[in-house]
Write a protein that holds these residues in place. Structure first.
Motif: not given
Lengths: 259, 301
Positions: A176, A190, A192-194, A208-209, A211
């Motif tokens: 994250x 996995x 996410x975020x940046x 995802x996000x 990233x």
């Protein structure tokens, strides 16, 4: 009946101070003598210098300087300085300073500062600050701040903040915030975020996000709509819905290529 | 003459001695300061933490961390991490990570990551990643990925620009798309972390097989409460539960997309319509007898 601060150097003195329910018991024994505490009761037990302590049952110990503690049962150890702790069973260790903890079985570790943690079996570590963690077996790590993790075997890591993870073997990582993951071997990530992932070998990445992913070697990458992927190898298996920057077609020997 | 220092006293002495090369290899978490490097070449190695002030010039290698202030100059490589503000100047390569504030200037190449805030200026080449925020000024080459988070950014990009300003994360479908939530036939599959008794401080029962409903549902409420709070990932939900991972249990639940209200990194939902299924912290079903026939690992899928 409690009585002030007691300085003890051997097992008899320690047992007597515990029996007397001394408020504070300071252990400062020789490094070749191991003292045992099974129940610290209401006493505040501190180990100093080069003391060696075996903590079991519901013992609660503060370990300072270059003490060594072997903790098992449901013992609680607060380790700082350059203390070294081996935690077994369901022992719980709070590690700071430059403490070094080896966590086995189902031991639980909370670490900050510059502590070094080796986590094995089903140990659980929550780390922040500049803690370094080496995780094996099925250890579970929560890394915050600028913690650095080397994850091996089937260990599992949750990386947050600006933590850094090197994931190998079949380890699994959820990243994250602005965490940075180097995925090697057959590790699974996995993102996410940046967060940022370097996918090497035959690692698997689901991004995802917002990233970003560097896809290399024979890695497998699934990327969402807002994920940028730099594709560095034609052997990558890629399912991307967002921007893919194909670096495999870039001939950096061609002087006309101006990035 | 090269000297390796580990403490502020040693560093100050080496600077006073005008040592040609000063290698800082201090313990992580111990911050050393350089206000003026003079004629010395100062290099931060290992996990050293350095604050560069005034007109200091520091080379950051390995996984060192540098805070660059004033008009300092930092050359960052390997996986060094730099926070720059004032009118600091940063040259970043390899996998260096730079966060730039105020009027800092960053020149980045290799696979560096740059977060540009305030009125910082970035020139990015190679396969750099740039997050453009605030009123930053970005010049980006053909193979640079730029994430635009602000319409005040001045941008000259030859490569892909991912415009995050156009993403409405208040829209349930967009929120699910952004977070990679599996949506099928109007049902979004989300995650909940609970305690060992299958509940939270709010008292709602999420036992496997159950279909809980919020007793206080209010679709127009914009804050916390008034619905079941769910996340796109089991671990994100854990952050709200407040228990360590080894003390928590995780569930995957199906909720109607038209009964979702996004709240940043979580959503509020009226009710669960596809029964709760226990999963592990990576979203994989723990008890497969309770899983729907089509369900396996949906976290991040």
């Amino acid at each position: 009946m409690s009585s002030g601060i007691n300085h003890v150097r051997n097992q008899d003195e320690l047992d007597q101070a515990l029996a007397a329910r001394a408020d504070v018991i300071c252990i400062d024994s020789d490094p070749n003598v191991w003292l045992s505490v099974a129940d610290s009761g209401s006493s505040h037990v501190k180990a100093w210098g080069s003391s060696r302590v075996i903590a079991s049952g519901s013992a609660r110990i503060e370990a300072w300087d270059s003490t060594h503690v072997r903790a098992s049962g449901s013992a609680l150890i607060e380790a700082s300085g350059s203390a070294r702790v081996i935690a077994l069973g369901s022992a719980y260790v709070k590690a700071s300073g430059s403490a070094h903890v080896i966590a086995l079985d189902s031991a639980r570790i909370e670490a900050w500062g510059c502590a070094l943690i080796e986590a094995r079996d089903s140990a659980y570590v929550k780390a922040s600050g500049s803690v370094r963690i080496e995780a094996w077996d099925s250890a579970l790590i929560e890394a915050w701040g600028s913690a650095r993790v080397e994850a091996r075997d089937s260990s599992r890591v949750v990386a947050r903040g600006s933590s850094h993870v090197e994931a190998r073997d079949s380890s699994r990582v959820v990243a994250w915030d602005s965490a940075h993951v180097e995925a090697l071997g057959s590790s699974h990530v996995v993102a996410r975020g940046s967060s940022h992932v370097e996918a090497w070998d035959s690692s698997h990445v689901v991004a995802r996000g917002s990233s970003h992913v560097e896809a290399r070697d024979s890695s497998h990458v699934v990327a969402g709509k807002y994920v940028a992927v730099h594709l560095h190898s034609q052997r990558v298996t890629l399912d991307a819905k967002g921007a893919v920057i194909d670096m495999t077609a870039v001939d950096l020997n061609n002087p006309e290529v101006v990035p | 003459m090269s000297v390796t220092v580990r403490t502020q006293d040693e560093l100050d002495q080496a600077l006073a001695d005008h040592s040609d090369v000063i290698c800082i290899d201090s313990d992580p978490g111990v911050w050393l300061s350089v206000a003026d490097s003079g004629s010395s070449h100062v290099v931060a190695l290992g996990s050293a933490h350095v604050v560069a002030l005034g007109s200091a010039r520091v080379e950051a290698r390995d996984s060192s961390r540098v805070v660059a202030l004033g008009s300092s100059h930092v050359i960052a490589s390997d996986s060094a991490y730099v926070k720059a503000s004032g009118s600091a100047r940063i040259e970043a390569s390899d996998s260096a990570h730079v966060i730039a504030w105020h009027s800092a200037y960053v020149k980045a190449w290799g696979s560096a990551l740059v977060v540009a805030r305030d009125s910082s200026r970035v020139e990015a080449l190679g396969s750099v990643y740039v997050e453009a925020r605030g009123s930053s000024h970005i010049v980006a080459g053909k193979y640079v990925a730029v994430y635009r988070y602000s319409q005040h950014v001045t941008l000259d990009a030859k490569g892909p620009v991912i415009d995050m300003t156009a993403v409405n994360l208040d829209d349930p479908a967009t929120w699910c798309d952004y977070h990679g939530v599996h949506v099928a036939e109007g049902i979004a599959y989300l995650y909940k972390a609970v305690n060992r008794q299958w509940t939270t401080d709010r008292g709602v029962d999420y036992s496997p097989g159950s279909t809980p409903e919020a007793p206080d549902w209010d679709p127009d409420w914009r804050g916390c409460g008034h619905g079941l709070h769910l996340c796109a990932d089991p671990m994100q939900s854990l952050a709200y539960l407040g228990l360590p991972a080894d003390k928590a249990r995780f569930l995957r639940v199906g909720v109607r997309l038209d009964e979702l209200v996004p709240l940043g990194d979580k959503v509020r939902a009226r009710r669960v319509v596809v029964p709760c299924v226990e999963v592990d912290l990576f979203g994989e079903v723990v008890d497969r007898d309770q899983a729907p026939a089509s369900a396996s690992s949906l976290s991040g899928e």
